[in-house]
Write a protein that holds these residues in place. Structure first.
Motif, PDB file in Angstrom:
ATOM      1  N   ARG A 121       4.448 -24.291  57.249  1.00 16.39           N
ATOM      2  CA  ARG A 121       3.555 -24.790  58.304  1.00 16.39           C
ATOM      3  C   ARG A 121       3.180 -26.247  58.090  1.00 16.39           C
ATOM      4  O   ARG A 121       2.853 -26.963  59.040  1.00 16.39           O
ATOM      5  CB  ARG A 121       2.288 -23.915  58.335  1.00 16.39           C
ATOM      6  N   ASN A 122       3.234 -26.720  56.854  1.00 20.02           N
ATOM      7  CA  ASN A 122       2.847 -28.085  56.526  1.00 20.02           C
ATOM      8  C   ASN A 122       4.032 -29.020  56.287  1.00 20.02           C
ATOM      9  O   ASN A 122       3.870 -30.087  55.699  1.00 20.02           O
ATOM     10  CB  ASN A 122       1.930 -28.082  55.296  1.00 20.02           C
ATOM     11  N   GLY A 123       5.219 -28.629  56.733  1.00 18.88           N
ATOM     12  CA  GLY A 123       6.376 -29.516  56.648  1.00 18.88           C
ATOM     13  C   GLY A 123       7.078 -29.516  55.311  1.00 18.88           C
ATOM     14  O   GLY A 123       7.922 -30.382  55.052  1.00 18.88           O
ATOM     15  N   ILE A 124       6.752 -28.563  54.451  1.00 19.14           N
ATOM     16  CA  ILE A 124       7.398 -28.461  53.141  1.00 19.14           C
ATOM     17  C   ILE A 124       8.618 -27.552  53.286  1.00 19.14           C
ATOM     18  O   ILE A 124       8.498 -26.415  53.756  1.00 19.14           O
ATOM     19  CB  ILE A 124       6.414 -27.919  52.090  1.00 19.14           C
ATOM     20  N   THR A 125       9.770 -28.053  52.886  1.00 23.30           N
ATOM     21  CA  THR A 125      11.007 -27.294  53.041  1.00 23.30           C
ATOM     22  C   THR A 125      11.605 -26.855  51.710  1.00 23.30           C
ATOM     23  O   THR A 125      12.457 -25.971  51.682  1.00 23.30           O
ATOM     24  CB  THR A 125      12.058 -28.127  53.812  1.00 23.30           C
TER      25      THR A 125
END
Length: 506
Positions: A121-125
């Motif tokens: 959800r926070n852009g961490i892949t």
């Protein structure tokens, strides 16, 4: 057969020119399977489907190398006095009774589902998770992580996984002094489980799951455990993450037990090297330790927010970077927001450095992308360029809180937040769209987390000296108005669906 190409368009795209990130206005990214095929403008070839994100920043996915895998307990400790009195640490009586798990097996696995959803959800892949051992009977297990790998694959998160292992645990004696409890046999058995997990799961799910060796903390590991970890890391070419230099008590204990400061001891053991990932580096032995880090090629995983909450900080980001030390980022606490860590880290660095010359916003963004990739030994992550993995975070630039736009990256770091991320692609698969992680029921997830957090709070009484009523251990920021609040703390609508009411319009 070749995979159909998918094209992404946005007002801003962060590309990579082989040396550094570059910004494309009205840019395009074309994906083919799990790889990036093109970054730039005016792609000439056929594309099966175009997705236009409009006023947005298409960024390489962020890399979190100390990613919280727990339901965060920081809120329980914040402004609540001495952690030693509230069951955060083990008491001697708890150790004598025999430590136990705070969660059931299914709850242990659920906490990762909750945490991994927050990361995406926070852009961490790409994430290398961390959890607390204080709430465990001892350490993590092979069976648990076999299930966790399934959760990560289902959600589509790229993870480096392995059960944490340790040779000992600190506890409080009857006089409130820290002591050490050692169980070498259990520590080595934990390493065996970590090796088994690595051999069974490294490269699984199309390479989305990778293995790592994760000894707990430097003060909970014996020389034998770390020596065998070093040998196994070399045999498997496995990254090793070890928390060290994060507290004065830790540094003093390592000096007393091992006859050297933490980094000097790790150097002696052969653990310092390009495969070493070291959170947090707050307490080091001056220039000698900086030289050790730089010369070894080890990476320092910087987590500015969690330490700032206790009044501590790295001294300093710009100083470490100038010495050639590779810096990556981690969250290590709630929220799982690397944007917030970039912003707070930048401000803290400039305060410590007495100016704005040594550390730039870009330095923190590089740490969250290129620095994390370098720490993992991956030249296909942390960048958008042909041949790189198709790991992408799309951040909306439409938010009123961002203000008028001049530079999308500066606006995002200075005024943005992780939940500005509206879409996430990992390994060429869209795992989040319009802020919704696919396959996750957010309200149900939150209700289960709240129920489980209740169990976590109650477990504090077991570890606290004297086994007090758990309700007396946690003090809210604002005192309860009546006795009912003190007797029934933290009863929320999220945790008690029967008390939910319909929203009333203003």
């Amino acid at each position: 057969m070749n995979s159909p190409r998918i094209g992404l368009r946005a007002s801003c795209v962060v590309g990579f020119d082989g040396t550094r990130h570059v910004l494309w206005r009205e840019g395009e990214v074309v994906l083919e399977g799990d790889r990036v095929a093109f970054v730039g403008r005016g792609y000439p070839g056929p594309v099966a489907r175009w997705i236009d994100y409009g006023n947005a920043l298409v960024s390489p996915g962020l890399i979190d190398l100390d990613a919280l895998g727990d339901l965060d307990s920081t809120v329980l400790c914040l402004d609540n006095g001495d952690e030693r009195a509230m069951g955060r640490l083990w008491s001697a009586e708890y150790l004598a009774r025999g430590p136990r798990e705070s969660y059931r097996f299914d709850e242990e696995v659920f906490k990762y589902r909750y945490a991994f959803t927050q990361l995406i959800r926070n852009g961490i892949t790409t994430a290398l998770p961390i959890t607390s051992m204080y709430y465990r009977e001892w350490a993590e297990t092979y069976e648990e992580f076999a299930a966790v790998a399934g959760v990560a694959a289902e959600l589509g998160l790229r993870t480096y996984l392995g059960p944490c292992y340790m040779s000992g645990m600190q506890y409080l004696d009857a006089n409130g002094q820290l002591r050490e409890h050692w169980d070498e046999t259990r520590g080595l058995a934990g390493l065996d489980a970590a090796e088994r997990f690595f051999r069974d799961f490294d490269g699984r799910h199309g390479g989305l799951i990778r293995g790592a060796l994760l000894p707990d903390r430097i003060q909970t590991c014996t020389p034998a455990l770390l020596e065998r970890t070093v040998a196994l890391s070399r045999e498997l070419d496995a990254p090793v993450r070890l928390h060290c230099c994060q507290g004065r008590d830790e540094v003093a204990l390592v000096k007393r037990l091992r006859g050297a400061a933490p980094l000097a001891w790790l150097e002696r053991l052969g653990l310092l090297g390009p495969r070493a990932l070291l959170p947090h580096g707050i307490h080091i032995e001056g220039e000698d330790d900086l030289a050790r880090l730089a010369d070894s090629g080890a990476s320092l995983v910087h987590c500015p927010v969690v330490f700032a909450r206790d009044g501590e900080s790295l001294d300093s980001f710009g100083r470490y970077r100038a010495r050639g030390i590779n810096l990556a980022l981690g969250t290590d606490t709630w929220p799982a927001d690397l944007i917030d860590n970039m912003r707070q880290g930048l401000n803290i660095a400039r305060i410590r450095e007495g100016g704005s010359d040594r550390t730039r916003a870009l330095d923190y963004y590089n740490a969250a992308t290129l620095g994390g990739a370098r720490a993992l030994g991956r030249d296909d992550l942390g960048r958008l360029a042909p041949g790189a993995k198709a790991d992408i975070a799309v951040f909306s630039l439409d938010g009123l809180h961002l203000g008028p736009l001049f530079d999308p990256l500066k606006n995002l770091i200075l005024a943005g937040r992780g939940d500005d991320c509206i879409a996430s692609w990992i390994d060429g698969r869209c795992v989040m769209e319009n802020g919704q992680v696919k396959g996750v029921d957010y309200p149900s997830l939150q209700r289960q987390a709240q129920r489980q957090f209740q169990r976590l709070m109650e477990s504090h009484a077991e570890r606290a000296p004297g086994r007090p009523d758990w309700r007396r251990l946690f003090q809210p920021a604002i005192p309860y108005a009546d006795a009912w609040g003190a007797e029934h703390p933290l009863v929320t609508r999220a945790g008690n669906p029967e008390r939910q009411h319909e929203n009333t319009p203003c």
